[in-house]
Design a protein around this motif. Structure first.
Motif, PDB file in Angstrom:
ATOM      1  N   GLY A 179       0.816  -1.218   0.000  1.00 33.21           N
ATOM      2  CA  GLY A 179       0.000   0.000   0.000  1.00 33.21           C
ATOM      3  C   GLY A 179       0.847   1.264   0.000  1.00 33.21           C
ATOM      4  N   LEU A 180       1.803   1.320  -0.941  1.00 36.01           N
ATOM      5  CA  LEU A 180       2.668   2.509  -0.993  1.00 36.01           C
ATOM      6  C   LEU A 180       2.011   3.640  -1.777  1.00 36.01           C
ATOM      7  CD1 LEU A 180       6.262   1.082  -1.558  1.00 36.01           C
ATOM      8  CD2 LEU A 180       5.063   1.529   0.575  1.00 36.01           C
ATOM      9  N   PHE A 181       2.308   4.853  -1.355  1.00 38.55           N
ATOM     10  CA  PHE A 181       1.805   6.041  -2.059  1.00 38.55           C
ATOM     11  C   PHE A 181       2.819   6.414  -3.156  1.00 38.55           C
ATOM     12  CE2 PHE A 181       0.791   6.951   2.590  1.00 38.55           C
ATOM     13  CZ  PHE A 181      -0.369   6.201   2.549  1.00 38.55           C
ATOM     14  N   PRO A 182       2.372   7.023  -4.240  1.00 40.61           N
ATOM     15  CA  PRO A 182       3.314   7.378  -5.323  1.00 40.61           C
ATOM     16  C   PRO A 182       4.170   8.592  -4.959  1.00 40.61           C
ATOM     17  CG  PRO A 182       1.108   8.084  -5.888  1.00 40.61           C
ATOM     18  CD  PRO A 182       0.993   7.409  -4.562  1.00 40.61           C
ATOM     19  N   LEU A 183       4.823   8.517  -3.816  1.00 46.15           N
ATOM     20  CA  LEU A 183       5.611   9.650  -3.303  1.00 46.15           C
ATOM     21  C   LEU A 183       7.019   9.164  -2.965  1.00 46.15           C
ATOM     22  CD1 LEU A 183       2.819  10.996  -0.923  1.00 46.15           C
ATOM     23  CD2 LEU A 183       3.391  11.904  -3.156  1.00 46.15           C
TER      24      LEU A 183
ATOM     25  N   GLU B 236       4.374   4.699  -8.977  1.00 43.15           N
ATOM     26  CA  GLU B 236       2.985   4.292  -8.746  1.00 43.15           C
ATOM     27  C   GLU B 236       2.960   2.825  -8.337  1.00 43.15           C
ATOM     28  OE1 GLU B 236      -1.339   4.272 -10.982  1.00 43.15           O
ATOM     29  OE2 GLU B 236       0.483   4.581 -12.131  1.00 43.15           O
ATOM     30  N   ARG B 237       2.276   2.512  -7.241  1.00 46.40           N
ATOM     31  CA  ARG B 237       2.203   1.168  -6.652  1.00 46.40           C
ATOM     32  C   ARG B 237       3.612   0.608  -6.398  1.00 46.40           C
ATOM     33  NH1 ARG B 237      -1.156   0.140 -11.052  1.00 46.40           N
ATOM     34  NH2 ARG B 237      -3.325   0.622 -10.612  1.00 46.40           N
TER      35      ARG B 237
ATOM     36  N   SER C 271       2.563   4.693 -15.822  1.00 41.33           N
ATOM     37  CA  SER C 271       1.574   4.601 -14.755  1.00 41.33           C
ATOM     38  C   SER C 271       0.193   4.361 -15.371  1.00 41.33           C
ATOM     39  CB  SER C 271       1.562   5.903 -13.962  1.00 41.33           C
ATOM     40  OG  SER C 271       1.088   6.944 -14.770  1.00 41.33           O
ATOM     41  N   THR C 272      -0.732   3.885 -14.526  1.00 33.95           N
ATOM     42  CA  THR C 272      -2.105   3.666 -15.013  1.00 33.95           C
ATOM     43  C   THR C 272      -2.677   4.967 -15.543  1.00 33.95           C
ATOM     44  OG1 THR C 272      -2.276   2.093 -13.221  1.00 33.95           O
ATOM     45  CG2 THR C 272      -4.312   2.643 -14.347  1.00 33.95           C
ATOM     46  N   GLY C 273      -2.388   6.071 -14.800  1.00 37.17           N
ATOM     47  CA  GLY C 273      -2.883   7.380 -15.222  1.00 37.17           C
ATOM     48  C   GLY C 273      -2.411   7.714 -16.635  1.00 37.17           C
TER      49      GLY C 273
ATOM     50  N   VAL D 238      -3.233   9.913 -10.641  1.00 37.60           N
ATOM     51  CA  VAL D 238      -2.531   8.897  -9.842  1.00 37.60           C
ATOM     52  C   VAL D 238      -2.886   9.051  -8.361  1.00 37.60           C
ATOM     53  CG1 VAL D 238      -0.241   8.121  -9.086  1.00 37.60           C
ATOM     54  CG2 VAL D 238      -0.634   8.645 -11.477  1.00 37.60           C
ATOM     55  N   TYR D 239      -2.945  10.289  -7.864  1.00 37.98           N
ATOM     56  CA  TYR D 239      -3.298  10.494  -6.450  1.00 37.98           C
ATOM     57  C   TYR D 239      -4.728  10.037  -6.178  1.00 37.98           C
ATOM     58  CZ  TYR D 239       0.981  13.191  -6.193  1.00 37.98           C
ATOM     59  OH  TYR D 239       2.292  13.570  -6.252  1.00 37.98           O
TER      60      TYR D 239
ATOM     61  N   GLU E  87      -6.333   7.671  -7.750  1.00 40.43           N
ATOM     62  CA  GLU E  87      -6.330   6.196  -7.723  1.00 40.43           C
ATOM     63  C   GLU E  87      -5.793   5.683  -6.394  1.00 40.43           C
ATOM     64  OE1 GLU E  87      -5.509   5.735 -12.448  1.00 40.43           O
ATOM     65  OE2 GLU E  87      -3.975   5.109 -11.037  1.00 40.43           O
ATOM     66  N   THR E  88      -4.753   6.365  -5.893  1.00 39.18           N
ATOM     67  CA  THR E  88      -4.152   5.931  -4.626  1.00 39.18           C
ATOM     68  C   THR E  88      -5.152   6.011  -3.480  1.00 39.18           C
ATOM     69  OG1 THR E  88      -2.065   6.768  -5.435  1.00 39.18           O
ATOM     70  CG2 THR E  88      -2.165   6.297  -3.097  1.00 39.18           C
TER      71      THR E  88
ATOM     72  N   GLU F 194      -7.110   2.802  -3.933  1.00 38.35           N
ATOM     73  CA  GLU F 194      -6.350   1.556  -3.748  1.00 38.35           C
ATOM     74  C   GLU F 194      -5.741   1.424  -2.352  1.00 38.35           C
ATOM     75  OE1 GLU F 194      -3.513   1.395  -6.867  1.00 38.35           O
ATOM     76  OE2 GLU F 194      -5.037   1.130  -8.412  1.00 38.35           O
ATOM     77  N   CYS F 195      -5.342   2.533  -1.772  1.00 41.69           N
ATOM     78  CA  CYS F 195      -4.682   2.464  -0.452  1.00 41.69           C
ATOM     79  C   CYS F 195      -5.562   3.074   0.632  1.00 41.69           C
ATOM     80  CB  CYS F 195      -3.345   3.188  -0.486  1.00 41.69           C
ATOM     81  SG  CYS F 195      -2.231   2.567  -1.721  1.00 41.69           S
TER      82      CYS F 195
ATOM     83  N   LEU G 233      -1.886  13.162   1.305  1.00 45.89           N
ATOM     84  CA  LEU G 233      -2.368  12.947  -0.070  1.00 45.89           C
ATOM     85  C   LEU G 233      -3.221  14.110  -0.555  1.00 45.89           C
ATOM     86  CD1 LEU G 233      -2.834   9.179   0.223  1.00 45.89           C
ATOM     87  CD2 LEU G 233      -1.563  10.283  -1.565  1.00 45.89           C
TER      88      LEU G 233
ATOM     89  N   ARG H 214      -0.849  16.787  -1.662  1.00 51.60           N
ATOM     90  CA  ARG H 214      -0.245  16.491  -2.958  1.00 51.60           C
ATOM     91  C   ARG H 214      -1.268  16.659  -4.086  1.00 51.60           C
ATOM     92  NH1 ARG H 214       3.910  17.520  -1.469  1.00 51.60           N
ATOM     93  NH2 ARG H 214       5.539  16.151  -0.703  1.00 51.60           N
TER      94      ARG H 214
END
Lengths: 214, 320
Positions: free
Chosen positions: A82-86, A129-130, B111-113, B199-200, B202-203, B206-207, B220, B223
């Protein structure tokens, strides 16, 4: 007591997942819960983590029973990191103020130090991402570092090594030793060898929790 | 871009139909401009000559000519719409098939985005390029319109044409330099930032559990807000450039009009021109101006949308 579950029932619509689960865990006790696919072990863990509200029964974790309160008292490492794209740093601190030393301490404990120091941007390297820029083992170790940095009294583990190969999984288990040291731990898994040194091993089957017969 | 276009038509077919429809459609704007110019000239000449019957005849002919042009244009656009709809279907299917054949490492490197943008944004950009307003079709129409109206304008008076060019050329240069090019850059910036924002988003789905457990909502949100603000900023800057473009148009277009009037009045007073012919010239001037604006706008859009076409080539390759 660190964790108290009393007569917990949980179902998705008509499908009963947990049926009158009761469990008491002492402080710093390490509990392993064995269960096959669909046995409800992840659901139980999510209740313990305060992610699912308890509709029937009573759940208390580290003196808290409201989900928001429980979430502050637990650190969870799941199957997927569950990592953030950061950056690595942001994935560990989650935006909370934390000293540089504390971040490095978590990185060190998760056995990531050598790798992070070798990166051009160090802690500020982006994971993608992921976690696309890093390997599965590194991603999971960042998740462990995040849990270590949270320093919660209760640690919940949901098969954190399931997606990794044997060697990486072993390295990860060593990294988790530091995370679980002196904490109350509940580790749900379908692989008994990962929990064989725990204080107690329970089995979740048909929505019910049993003590494992030796 | 020409090679990219021929490759895409090579795979989808329909290049001949496309060119044929474009050729049939391209004289419409020019013919409309000529009809208007001739109508105004004849109307003023008949009024000056006191010829009431001639005036009625001119109006009737104007009506019939416009009706014919309307029917011709409508029929062509109808055909063009059918062609566009078929092309959309073919292109999406072709792109989807190409994506399924891509090696895994190519899929994972974006990325998916970025992929979603590619599938939606780039296809839309390519379709806009081929069939949308102010794109490739209008670039062709504008070229014909500017060329023909300039010749007709010059035939009336080379002096007036020179005056018009003295205003039009700087106008177009300034517009290109300070409006069109910066707007292209800003649009690209906005698109790139939009990918990050996706992407944010989606996160957060997903998270969701991790975000709640580690109270990372603020991080988040911050960002996402940053990338959204960048999009807003780019759009605001784009609007400023757009306003600048409108200001330039007001200043130089009206200025040119006044100049032509001054020179035209001078020519009328010396008997070199009558009022009817001046109005005809002004119509051609309007055709030139509108055509140039359309050409520049279409050119900018073509350049912008050709990025989508080129990016799509990364999916299906450039080999014939």
């Amino acid at each position: 007591m660190s964790i108290v579950l009393r007569e917990i029932r949980f179902s998705y619509g008509e499908k009963k997942i947990l049926d009158r689960i009761s469990l008491t865990v002492r402080e710093k006790e390490h509990i392993g819960i064995l269960g096959g696919s669909g046995s409800g072990k992840s659901t139980l863990l999510k209740i313990l983590a305060g992610l699912y509200p308890v509709k029937e029964g009573y759940c208390e974790v580290a003196g808290e029973h409201a989900p928001e309160g429980i979430r502050k008292r637990v650190a969870v490492v799941m199957q997927t990191p569950g990592l953030f794209p950061l950056s690595i740093r942001e994935n560990i601190t989650c935006g909370h103020s934390m000293t540089e030393e504390k971040v490095w301490e978590a990185v060190r404990a998760a056995q990531l130090e050598e790798w992070v120091r070798g990166l051009t941007d160090g802690l500020d390297s982006l994971v993608g991402e992921r976690g696309g820029n890093i390997s599965g083992g590194q991603a999971q170790r960042i998740a462990i570092a995040r849990a270590i940095a949270k320093d919660a009294p209760v640690v919940l583990l949901d098969e954190p090594t399931s997606a990794l190969d044997g060697e990486t999984a072993d390295a990860l288990l060593r990294a988790m030793e530091r995370l679980t040291e002196g904490k109350t731990v509940i580790h749900v898994t379908h692989r008994e060898e990962t929990i064989q040194n725990y204080d107690r091993i329970l089995v979740l089957k048909g929505g019910k929790l049993f003590e494992k017969e030796s | 871009m020409r090679k990219s276009l021929s490759r895409v038509f090579g795979r989808l077919g329909g290049a001949m139909t496309y060119c044929f429809l474009l050729l049939l459609r391209c004289p419409v704007d020019t013919v409309l401009c000529i009809i208007n110019a001739l109508f105004l000239r004849h109307v003023f000449q008949t009024i000056e000559g006191g010829d009431e019957r001639g005036l009625w005849m001119t109006c009737a002919l104007f009506g019939v000519a416009n009706l014919c042009l309307f029917l011709y244009n409508g029929t062509l656009w109808g055909r063009f719409a059918v062609f566009s709809a078929k092309l959309v279907g073919k292109l999406k299917q072709f792109l989807f098939e190409s994506m399924l054949k891509l090696p895994m490492e190519r899929i994972e490197e974006k990325s998916t985005g970025a992929w979603l943008t590619r599938l939606n944004g780039d296809v839309t950009m390519t379709l806009n390029l081929l069939t949308g307003a102010l794109n490739l079709p209008h670039l062709v129409f504008a070229t014909v319109r500017v060329a023909v109206t300039a010749v007709l304008f010059g035939k009336i008076s080379l002096l007036l044409l020179a005056v018009e060019l003295a205003v039009l050329v700087p106008h177009m240069f300034l517009r290109q330099r300070f409006v069109v090019r910066p707007m292209e850059r800003l649009t690209k910036e906005a698109q790139d930032t939009m990918e990050h924002a996706t992407v944010y988003l989606e996160t957060t789905v997903e998270c969701a559990d991790t975000i709640r457990l580690y109270e990372a909502e603020d991080l988040l949100l911050m960002r996402y807000r940053e990338s959204s603000l960048s999009v807003v900023k780019a759009r605001l800057c784009s609007n400023v450039r757009k306003t600048l473009g409108e200001l330039l148009q007001m200043l130089l277009s009206r200025g040119g009009y006044l100049l032509l009037f001054c020179f035209g009045c001078e020519m009328i007073s010396t008997g070199k021109l009558d009022f009817g012919t001046l109005t005809e010239a002004l119509q051609y001037r309007s055709g030139m101006l509108m055509g140039s604006m359309m050409w520049l706008n279409s050119y900018a859009e073509v350049r912008k949308n050709s990025v989508g076409l080129k990016r799509m080539e990364e999916i299906y390759g450039t080999e014939e």
